[in-house]
Design a protein around this motif. Structure first.
Motif, PDB file in Angstrom:
ATOM      1  N   HIS A  82       0.855  -1.186   0.000  1.00  0.00           N
ATOM      2  CA  HIS A  82       0.000   0.000   0.000  1.00  0.00           C
ATOM      3  C   HIS A  82       0.890   1.235   0.000  1.00  0.00           C
ATOM      4  O   HIS A  82       2.059   1.165   0.377  1.00  0.00           O
ATOM      5  N   SER A  83       0.338   2.350  -0.404  1.00  0.00           N
ATOM      6  CA  SER A  83       1.030   3.629  -0.268  1.00  0.00           C
ATOM      7  C   SER A  83      -0.007   4.716  -0.023  1.00  0.00           C
ATOM      8  O   SER A  83      -1.183   4.559  -0.364  1.00  0.00           O
ATOM      9  N   ALA A  84       0.431   5.801   0.588  1.00  0.00           N
ATOM     10  CA  ALA A  84      -0.481   6.901   0.911  1.00  0.00           C
ATOM     11  C   ALA A  84       0.322   8.175   1.127  1.00  0.00           C
ATOM     12  O   ALA A  84       1.545   8.131   1.309  1.00  0.00           O
ATOM     13  N   TYR A  85      -0.370   9.288   1.096  1.00  0.00           N
ATOM     14  CA  TYR A  85       0.194  10.595   1.436  1.00  0.00           C
ATOM     15  C   TYR A  85      -0.682  11.213   2.514  1.00  0.00           C
ATOM     16  O   TYR A  85      -1.893  11.016   2.503  1.00  0.00           O
ATOM     17  N   LEU A  86      -0.077  11.970   3.414  1.00  0.00           N
ATOM     18  CA  LEU A  86      -0.862  12.727   4.377  1.00  0.00           C
ATOM     19  C   LEU A  86      -1.659  13.787   3.634  1.00  0.00           C
ATOM     20  O   LEU A  86      -2.832  14.000   3.891  1.00  0.00           O
ATOM     21  N   ASN A  87      -1.029  14.441   2.669  1.00  0.00           N
ATOM     22  CA  ASN A  87      -1.697  15.437   1.843  1.00  0.00           C
ATOM     23  C   ASN A  87      -1.018  15.414   0.474  1.00  0.00           C
ATOM     24  O   ASN A  87       0.082  15.944   0.321  1.00  0.00           O
ATOM     25  N   VAL A  88      -1.666  14.816  -0.489  1.00  0.00           N
ATOM     26  CA  VAL A  88      -1.053  14.646  -1.807  1.00  0.00           C
ATOM     27  C   VAL A  88      -0.784  15.986  -2.506  1.00  0.00           C
ATOM     28  O   VAL A  88       0.156  16.103  -3.275  1.00  0.00           O
ATOM     29  N   ASN A  89      -1.587  17.012  -2.213  1.00  0.00           N
ATOM     30  CA  ASN A  89      -1.388  18.321  -2.845  1.00  0.00           C
ATOM     31  C   ASN A  89      -0.263  19.128  -2.198  1.00  0.00           C
ATOM     32  O   ASN A  89       0.312  20.005  -2.837  1.00  0.00           O
ATOM     33  N   HIS A  90       0.000  18.858  -0.942  1.00  0.00           N
ATOM     34  CA  HIS A  90       1.075  19.529  -0.200  1.00  0.00           C
ATOM     35  C   HIS A  90       1.773  18.459   0.625  1.00  0.00           C
ATOM     36  O   HIS A  90       1.511  18.327   1.823  1.00  0.00           O
ATOM     37  N   PRO A  91       2.664  17.695   0.005  1.00  0.00           N
ATOM     38  CA  PRO A  91       3.305  16.572   0.703  1.00  0.00           C
ATOM     39  C   PRO A  91       3.969  16.986   2.009  1.00  0.00           C
ATOM     40  O   PRO A  91       4.548  18.060   2.120  1.00  0.00           O
ATOM     41  N   VAL A  92       3.842  16.126   2.984  1.00  0.00           N
ATOM     42  CA  VAL A  92       4.433  16.337   4.294  1.00  0.00           C
ATOM     43  C   VAL A  92       5.490  15.270   4.505  1.00  0.00           C
ATOM     44  O   VAL A  92       5.210  14.080   4.384  1.00  0.00           O
ATOM     45  N   ARG A  93       6.696  15.701   4.782  1.00  0.00           N
ATOM     46  CA  ARG A  93       7.789  14.771   5.027  1.00  0.00           C
ATOM     47  C   ARG A  93       8.194  14.875   6.500  1.00  0.00           C
ATOM     48  O   ARG A  93       8.441  15.965   7.009  1.00  0.00           O
ATOM     49  N   ALA A  94       8.250  13.746   7.170  1.00  0.00           N
ATOM     50  CA  ALA A  94       8.625  13.710   8.580  1.00  0.00           C
ATOM     51  C   ALA A  94      10.096  14.063   8.758  1.00  0.00           C
ATOM     52  O   ALA A  94      10.922  13.797   7.881  1.00  0.00           O
ATOM     53  N   HIS A  95      10.427  14.612   9.904  1.00  0.00           N
ATOM     54  CA  HIS A  95      11.823  14.995  10.152  1.00  0.00           C
ATOM     55  C   HIS A  95      12.735  13.777  10.290  1.00  0.00           C
ATOM     56  O   HIS A  95      13.930  13.876  10.050  1.00  0.00           O
ATOM     57  N   ASP A  96      12.172  12.622  10.638  1.00  0.00           N
ATOM     58  CA  ASP A  96      12.975  11.417  10.826  1.00  0.00           C
ATOM     59  C   ASP A  96      12.742  10.371   9.735  1.00  0.00           C
ATOM     60  O   ASP A  96      13.030   9.196   9.925  1.00  0.00           O
ATOM     61  N   TRP A  97      12.269  10.783   8.581  1.00  0.00           N
ATOM     62  CA  TRP A  97      11.879   9.857   7.513  1.00  0.00           C
ATOM     63  C   TRP A  97      13.026   8.968   7.039  1.00  0.00           C
ATOM     64  O   TRP A  97      12.802   7.848   6.595  1.00  0.00           O
ATOM     65  N   GLN A  98      14.264   9.448   7.110  1.00  0.00           N
ATOM     66  CA  GLN A  98      15.405   8.686   6.594  1.00  0.00           C
ATOM     67  C   GLN A  98      15.845   7.545   7.510  1.00  0.00           C
ATOM     68  O   GLN A  98      16.597   6.671   7.081  1.00  0.00           O
ATOM     69  N   ILE A  99      15.372   7.535   8.750  1.00  0.00           N
ATOM     70  CA  ILE A  99      15.827   6.518   9.705  1.00  0.00           C
ATOM     71  C   ILE A  99      14.696   5.750  10.385  1.00  0.00           C
ATOM     72  O   ILE A  99      14.918   4.673  10.910  1.00  0.00           O
ATOM     73  N   ARG A 100      13.492   6.270  10.364  1.00  0.00           N
ATOM     74  CA  ARG A 100      12.392   5.698  11.155  1.00  0.00           C
ATOM     75  C   ARG A 100      11.615   4.653  10.374  1.00  0.00           C
ATOM     76  O   ARG A 100      11.348   4.812   9.189  1.00  0.00           O
ATOM     77  N   VAL A 101      11.204   3.602  11.087  1.00  0.00           N
ATOM     78  CA  VAL A 101      10.293   2.583  10.581  1.00  0.00           C
ATOM     79  C   VAL A 101       9.176   2.468  11.610  1.00  0.00           C
ATOM     80  O   VAL A 101       9.438   2.287  12.801  1.00  0.00           O
ATOM     81  N   VAL A 102       7.935   2.605  11.174  1.00  0.00           N
ATOM     82  CA  VAL A 102       6.785   2.574  12.080  1.00  0.00           C
ATOM     83  C   VAL A 102       6.107   1.216  11.986  1.00  0.00           C
ATOM     84  O   VAL A 102       5.947   0.671  10.893  1.00  0.00           O
ATOM     85  N   THR A 103       5.709   0.696  13.146  1.00  0.00           N
ATOM     86  CA  THR A 103       4.984  -0.575  13.191  1.00  0.00           C
ATOM     87  C   THR A 103       3.510  -0.310  13.446  1.00  0.00           C
ATOM     88  O   THR A 103       3.145   0.714  14.025  1.00  0.00           O
ATOM     89  N   PRO A 104       2.653  -1.238  13.036  1.00  0.00           N
ATOM     90  CA  PRO A 104       1.217  -1.046  13.260  1.00  0.00           C
ATOM     91  C   PRO A 104       0.888  -1.078  14.751  1.00  0.00           C
ATOM     92  O   PRO A 104       1.606  -1.715  15.531  1.00  0.00           O
ATOM     93  N   PRO A 105      -0.192  -0.400  15.120  1.00  0.00           N
ATOM     94  CA  PRO A 105      -0.594  -0.434  16.529  1.00  0.00           C
ATOM     95  C   PRO A 105      -1.076  -1.843  16.904  1.00  0.00           C
ATOM     96  O   PRO A 105      -1.569  -2.594  16.056  1.00  0.00           O
ATOM     97  N   ILE A 106      -0.915  -2.182  18.170  1.00  0.00           N
ATOM     98  CA  ILE A 106      -1.414  -3.466  18.652  1.00  0.00           C
ATOM     99  C   ILE A 106      -2.906  -3.313  18.892  1.00  0.00           C
ATOM    100  O   ILE A 106      -3.345  -2.400  19.593  1.00  0.00           O
ATOM    101  N   ARG A 107      -3.653  -4.183  18.287  1.00  0.00           N
ATOM    102  CA  ARG A 107      -5.106  -4.124  18.428  1.00  0.00           C
ATOM    103  C   ARG A 107      -5.545  -5.039  19.568  1.00  0.00           C
ATOM    104  O   ARG A 107      -5.040  -6.148  19.709  1.00  0.00           O
ATOM    105  N   GLU A 108      -6.495  -4.549  20.350  1.00  0.00           N
ATOM    106  CA  GLU A 108      -7.034  -5.375  21.425  1.00  0.00           C
ATOM    107  C   GLU A 108      -7.905  -6.468  20.837  1.00  0.00           C
ATOM    108  O   GLU A 108      -8.645  -6.248  19.881  1.00  0.00           O
ATOM    109  N   GLN A 109      -7.825  -7.650  21.420  1.00  0.00           N
ATOM    110  CA  GLN A 109      -8.621  -8.799  20.946  1.00  0.00           C
ATOM    111  C   GLN A 109      -9.993  -8.800  21.585  1.00  0.00           C
ATOM    112  O   GLN A 109     -10.194  -8.526  22.676  1.00  0.00           O
TER     113      GLN A 109
END
Length: 109
Positions: A82-109
């Motif tokens: 999948h891919s997505a943009y926060l705002n495709v018309n005005h892209p937002v780049r995170a300050h830590d984009w070159q080093i950070r990897v985000v994991t999905p939230p843990i969902r309660e069962q």
């Protein structure tokens, strides 16, 4: 008045706007898209979020190797789900984009 008619090279593209002030965790939280099977999310230089189904450790190693380069060149498209943009018309780049990897939230069962 001057006008620019040349194409901007993709590697030199620097999104403007809110970027740089938000962490990748914050950008991903604001997009709030978690496709089934996603193990990690990274960001490209143009602000695009890439969602992966590869093992987290493999994505983390690829992020380190890629640096400011494209994750697709390092990890390959076979793991991108999948891919997505926060705002495709005005892209937002995170300050830590070159080093950070985000994991999905843990969902309660």
């Amino acid at each position: 008045m001057s006008s620019f008619t040349g194409a901007l090279p993709a590697l030199n593209y620097h999104p403007s706007g809110v970027g740089e002030a938000l962490s990748l965790d914050e950008v991903v939280d604001r997009v709030a898209e978690w496709p089934v099977g996603v193990t990690a999310v990274t960001q490209e230089a143009d602000g695009e979020l890439l969602y992966w189904d590869a093992p987290f450790e493999e994505v983390s190693r690829a992020r380190l190797r890629a640096g400011s380069g494209s994750m697709l060149r390092v990890l390959g498209i076979k793991y991108q789900i999948h891919s997505a943009y926060l705002n495709v018309n005005h892209p937002v780049r995170a300050h830590d984009w070159q080093i950070r990897v985000v994991t999905p939230p843990i969902r309660e069962q």
